[in-house]
Enzyme design. Structure first.
Site, PDB file in Angstrom:
ATOM      1  N   ASP A 177       0.836  -1.208   0.000  1.00  0.00           N
ATOM      2  CA  ASP A 177       0.000   0.000   0.000  1.00  0.00           C
ATOM      3  C   ASP A 177       0.869   1.255   0.000  1.00  0.00           C
ATOM      4  O   ASP A 177       0.953   1.967   1.003  1.00  0.00           O
ATOM      5  CB  ASP A 177      -0.913  -0.005   1.236  1.00  0.00           C
ATOM      6  CG  ASP A 177      -1.818  -1.210   1.259  1.00  0.00           C
ATOM      7  OD1 ASP A 177      -2.185  -1.720   0.185  1.00  0.00           O
ATOM      8  OD2 ASP A 177      -2.160  -1.660   2.371  1.00  0.00           O
ATOM      9  N   THR A 229      -2.467  -5.791  -3.982  1.00  0.00           N
ATOM     10  CA  THR A 229      -2.300  -4.414  -4.468  1.00  0.00           C
ATOM     11  C   THR A 229      -3.582  -3.610  -4.255  1.00  0.00           C
ATOM     12  O   THR A 229      -4.689  -4.161  -4.185  1.00  0.00           O
ATOM     13  CB  THR A 229      -1.986  -4.409  -5.985  1.00  0.00           C
ATOM     14  OG1 THR A 229      -3.053  -5.070  -6.684  1.00  0.00           O
ATOM     15  CG2 THR A 229      -0.695  -5.109  -6.282  1.00  0.00           C
ATOM     16  N   ASP A 263      -6.944  -5.715  -4.396  1.00  0.00           N
ATOM     17  CA  ASP A 263      -7.887  -5.491  -3.293  1.00  0.00           C
ATOM     18  C   ASP A 263      -8.858  -4.372  -3.710  1.00  0.00           C
ATOM     19  O   ASP A 263      -8.815  -3.271  -3.181  1.00  0.00           O
ATOM     20  CB  ASP A 263      -7.059  -5.119  -2.054  1.00  0.00           C
ATOM     21  CG  ASP A 263      -7.877  -4.941  -0.798  1.00  0.00           C
ATOM     22  OD1 ASP A 263      -9.098  -5.180  -0.838  1.00  0.00           O
ATOM     23  OD2 ASP A 263      -7.283  -4.550   0.217  1.00  0.00           O
ATOM     24  N   ARG A 264      -9.712  -4.683  -4.670  1.00  0.00           N
ATOM     25  CA  ARG A 264     -10.551  -3.655  -5.299  1.00  0.00           C
ATOM     26  C   ARG A 264     -11.836  -3.378  -4.504  1.00  0.00           C
ATOM     27  O   ARG A 264     -12.474  -2.363  -4.690  1.00  0.00           O
ATOM     28  CB  ARG A 264     -10.855  -4.113  -6.734  1.00  0.00           C
ATOM     29  CG  ARG A 264     -11.733  -3.221  -7.564  1.00  0.00           C
ATOM     30  CD  ARG A 264     -11.088  -1.867  -7.808  1.00  0.00           C
ATOM     31  NE  ARG A 264     -11.982  -1.008  -8.551  1.00  0.00           N
ATOM     32  CZ  ARG A 264     -13.074  -0.425  -8.064  1.00  0.00           C
ATOM     33  NH1 ARG A 264     -13.412  -0.606  -6.795  1.00  0.00           N
ATOM     34  NH2 ARG A 264     -13.821   0.350  -8.813  1.00  0.00           N
ATOM     35  N   LYS A 265     -12.213  -4.335  -3.670  1.00  0.00           N
ATOM     36  CA  LYS A 265     -13.420  -4.205  -2.834  1.00  0.00           C
ATOM     37  C   LYS A 265     -14.611  -3.681  -3.634  1.00  0.00           C
ATOM     38  O   LYS A 265     -15.222  -2.654  -3.311  1.00  0.00           O
ATOM     39  CB  LYS A 265     -13.177  -3.311  -1.620  1.00  0.00           C
ATOM     40  CG  LYS A 265     -12.148  -3.862  -0.634  1.00  0.00           C
ATOM     41  CD  LYS A 265     -12.122  -3.078   0.664  1.00  0.00           C
ATOM     42  CE  LYS A 265     -11.106  -3.563   1.673  1.00  0.00           C
ATOM     43  NZ  LYS A 265      -9.704  -3.248   1.383  1.00  0.00           N
ATOM     44  N   ALA A 273     -18.281  -3.090  -4.750  1.00  0.00           N
ATOM     45  CA  ALA A 273     -19.454  -3.030  -3.870  1.00  0.00           C
ATOM     46  C   ALA A 273     -20.656  -2.394  -4.553  1.00  0.00           C
ATOM     47  O   ALA A 273     -21.624  -2.039  -3.892  1.00  0.00           O
ATOM     48  CB  ALA A 273     -19.124  -2.241  -2.604  1.00  0.00           C
ATOM     49  N   ASP A 274     -20.588  -2.269  -5.862  1.00  0.00           N
ATOM     50  CA  ASP A 274     -21.680  -1.547  -6.516  1.00  0.00           C
ATOM     51  C   ASP A 274     -22.716  -2.515  -7.073  1.00  0.00           C
ATOM     52  O   ASP A 274     -22.532  -3.728  -7.062  1.00  0.00           O
ATOM     53  CB  ASP A 274     -21.096  -0.664  -7.633  1.00  0.00           C
ATOM     54  CG  ASP A 274     -21.953   0.577  -7.862  1.00  0.00           C
ATOM     55  OD1 ASP A 274     -23.127   0.571  -7.436  1.00  0.00           O
ATOM     56  OD2 ASP A 274     -21.448   1.533  -8.466  1.00  0.00           O
ATOM     57  N   ILE A 275     -23.824  -1.977  -7.589  1.00  0.00           N
ATOM     58  CA  ILE A 275     -24.862  -2.844  -8.106  1.00  0.00           C
ATOM     59  C   ILE A 275     -24.460  -3.419  -9.447  1.00  0.00           C
ATOM     60  O   ILE A 275     -23.473  -3.063 -10.032  1.00  0.00           O
ATOM     61  CB  ILE A 275     -26.223  -2.124  -8.211  1.00  0.00           C
ATOM     62  CG1 ILE A 275     -26.110  -0.951  -9.175  1.00  0.00           C
ATOM     63  CG2 ILE A 275     -26.693  -1.698  -6.846  1.00  0.00           C
ATOM     64  CD1 ILE A 275     -27.436  -0.555  -9.750  1.00  0.00           C
ATOM     65  N   ARG A 284       2.052  -2.671   6.713  1.00  0.00           N
ATOM     66  CA  ARG A 284       3.022  -1.805   7.377  1.00  0.00           C
ATOM     67  C   ARG A 284       3.964  -2.531   8.318  1.00  0.00           C
ATOM     68  O   ARG A 284       5.073  -2.047   8.581  1.00  0.00           O
ATOM     69  CB  ARG A 284       2.260  -0.685   8.111  1.00  0.00           C
ATOM     70  CG  ARG A 284       1.655   0.319   7.147  1.00  0.00           C
ATOM     71  CD  ARG A 284       0.590   1.161   7.805  1.00  0.00           C
ATOM     72  NE  ARG A 284      -0.611   0.380   8.085  1.00  0.00           N
ATOM     73  CZ  ARG A 284      -1.669   0.843   8.738  1.00  0.00           C
ATOM     74  NH1 ARG A 284      -1.661   2.074   9.200  1.00  0.00           N
ATOM     75  NH2 ARG A 284      -2.723   0.071   8.932  1.00  0.00           N
TER      76      ARG A 284
HETATM   77  O1  S5P Z   1     -10.880  -6.076   6.927  1.00  0.00           O
HETATM   78  C1  S5P Z   1      -9.923  -5.720   6.265  1.00  0.00           C
HETATM   79  C2  S5P Z   1      -9.849  -5.973   4.893  1.00  0.00           C
HETATM   80  C3  S5P Z   1      -8.719  -5.613   4.195  1.00  0.00           C
HETATM   81  S1  S5P Z   1      -8.602  -6.100   2.543  1.00  0.00           S
HETATM   82  N1  S5P Z   1      -8.860  -5.098   6.856  1.00  0.00           N
HETATM   83  C4  S5P Z   1      -7.746  -4.716   6.167  1.00  0.00           C
HETATM   84  O2  S5P Z   1      -6.808  -4.155   6.773  1.00  0.00           O
HETATM   85  N2  S5P Z   1      -7.683  -4.941   4.811  1.00  0.00           N
HETATM   86  C5  S5P Z   1      -6.528  -4.483   4.015  1.00  0.00           C
HETATM   87  O3  S5P Z   1      -5.338  -5.121   4.481  1.00  0.00           O
HETATM   88  C6  S5P Z   1      -6.258  -2.980   4.093  1.00  0.00           C
HETATM   89  O4  S5P Z   1      -6.973  -2.317   3.069  1.00  0.00           O
HETATM   90  C7  S5P Z   1      -4.759  -2.913   3.896  1.00  0.00           C
HETATM   91  O5  S5P Z   1      -4.481  -2.902   2.495  1.00  0.00           O
HETATM   92  C8  S5P Z   1      -4.233  -4.211   4.472  1.00  0.00           C
HETATM   93  C9  S5P Z   1      -3.677  -4.129   5.889  1.00  0.00           C
HETATM   94  O6  S5P Z   1      -2.533  -3.349   5.937  1.00  0.00           O
HETATM   95  P1  S5P Z   1      -1.691  -3.152   7.292  1.00  0.00           P
HETATM   96  O7  S5P Z   1      -0.680  -2.120   6.923  1.00  0.00           O
HETATM   97  O8  S5P Z   1      -2.634  -2.694   8.363  1.00  0.00           O
HETATM   98  O9  S5P Z   1      -1.075  -4.488   7.610  1.00  0.00           O
END
Ligand code: S5P
Length: 277
Positions: free
Chosen positions: A40, A63, A93-95, A97-99, A241
Site C-alpha cells: 500500500d 495491491t 484489493d478492489r473491494k 461493492a456496486d450494483i 506496514r
Molecule cells: O478487513 C480488512 C480488509 C482488508 S482487505 N482489513 C484490512 O486491513 N484490509 C486491508 O489489508 C487494508 O486495506 C490494507 O491494504 C491491508 C492491511 O494493511 P496493514 O498495513 O494494516 O497491515
C-alpha cells in the site's frame, strides 16, 4: 474428511474446484509461505522495491493499484513479470461493492484488473448479483473472488447475520468464490440441514496481522500469525506496514528481514496446525 484447516495446502490444492485457488495453494506449499504482502504505497519505485525484496517469500502480492500516484500501464507489465519470476499470485484489493451486474463488470477503469489479477474481492452488501457480475468477466479468465465476510477494523459491521449471508452467497458460487477476508474459518456457517457442505473449502485470508503492534490510530486491529493461523485456522496472513513501515524510501534490507520474519512465523503456525491431527 477433516476440516480444510487440518489438511495440508497441497492436499487442498488437489481438490479445489477453482484454478486460481489451486494455484495459490500449490505456491504456498512450494514456497513454504502463507504470507501475502499488502503493498500500500503511492510511488511505483517503492512499490517495486518492496515487491523485489519480498517476492521470493510470499505466496500472494496484494495491491491497491489505484493508490499509485505515478501509475502507467508499464506498472502492470512489470508486476506480471515479477509474479512469474518470483512465483506469486496477484490479488487486487478492489473491494467491489456496486450494483449489478453490468456496472461491476465495466467498473474496471484504466487498469482492467481482471486481465492481470488472479484474485480480486468484493463486499457482500449488494447481494448475490455482485458475484454474478464479476463471474461473468472472471470465470472465462480462471480468476477467483474473495468476499469480505469479517473486517479487521474496530467496530466493523461485518458480523453475525451479515457474515452468515456472505457465506451463503459464497456457497452458492463455489466455482468462483474461493474464500473470504475474515478472521476465522467459515465452512458450514449459515448452512441449513439441506445444504451440501461436504468438501466445502474456503480460503481464509486474514488482514490485521502484526508481530510488533496491536493496532493503529485509525482502528486497525492486529493479531499475531500464531493467533491468526494456528488458533483461528486462517490460511493466509496479509501484512502491510508491519513489513515496510511508512513505505517511503524503503530500506529493502529491512523489508526483506521483516518478510522473512513473517514468513517464518506464518509457516510455523501452519505446521503446528496441520501436525496436531
Ligand atoms: O478487513 C480488512 C480488509 C482488508 S482487505 N482489513 C484490512 O486491513 N484490509 C486491508 O489489508 C487494508 O486495506 C490494507 O491494504 C491491508 C492491511 O494493511 P496493514 O498495513 O494494516 O497491515
Amino acid at each position: 474428511m477433516s476440516s480444510p484447516h487440518l489438511q495440508t495446502y497441497n492436499e487442498r490444492a488437489q481438490r479445489h474446484a477453482n484454478k486460481a485457488a489451486r494455484a495459490l495453494l500449490r505456491v504456498m506449499e512450494e514456497k513454504q509461505s502463507n504470507l501475502s504482502v499488502s503493498v500500500d504505497v503511492t510511488k511505483s519505485k517503492d512499490f517495486f522495491d518492496i515487491i523485489e525484496a519480498v517476492g521470493p517469500h510470499v505466496c500472494l502480492i496484494k495491491t491497491h493499484i489505484d493508490i499509485l500516484e505515478d501509475f502507467d500501464p508499464t506498472v502492470i507489465d512489470r508486476l506480471r513479470e515479477l509474479s512469474e519470476k518470483h512465483k506469486f499470485l496477484i490479488f487486487e484489493d478492489r473491494k467491489f461493492a456496486d450494483i449489478v451486474p453490468w456496472h461491476c463488470s465495466i467498473q474496471k477503469g484504466s487498469t482492467r484488473s481482471q486481465d492481470w489479477a488472479h484474485i480480486t474481492n468484493a463486499h457482500a452488501v449488494p447481494g448475490p448479483s455482485i458475484i454474478t457480475g464479476l463471474a461473468s468477466v472472471g470465470i472465462p479468465k480462471d480468476r477467483g473472488l474473495i468476499l469480505l465476510a469479517e473486517m479487521s477494523s474496530k467496530g466493523a459491521l461485518t458480523t453475525g447475520s451479515y457474515t452468515e449471508d456472505a457465506v451463503r452467497m459464497a456457497r452458492a458460487r463455489r466455482d468462483f468464490v474461493i474464500g473470504f477476508i475474515a478472521q476465522h474459518r467459515m465452512e458450514g456457517i449459515g448452512a441449513s440441514d439441506t445444504d451440501n457442505i461436504a468438501g466445502e473449502d474456503f480460503l481464509v485470508l486474514a488482514p490485521g496481522v502484526g508481530l510488533d503492534a496491536t493496532g493503529d490510530a485509525m482502528g486497525q486491529q492486529y493479531r499475531t500469525p500464531e493467533q491468526v493461523v494456528f488458533e483461528s485456522g486462517c490460511d493466509v496472513i496479509i501484512v502491510g506496514r508491519g513489513i515496510y513501515g511508512k513505505g517511503e524510501n524503503v530500506d529493502t534490507r529491512e523489508v526483506l528481514k521483516q518478510a522473512q520474519r513473517y514468513q517464518a512465523a506464518g509457516w510455523e503456525a501452519y505446521k503446528k496446525r496441520v501436525q496436531r491431527t
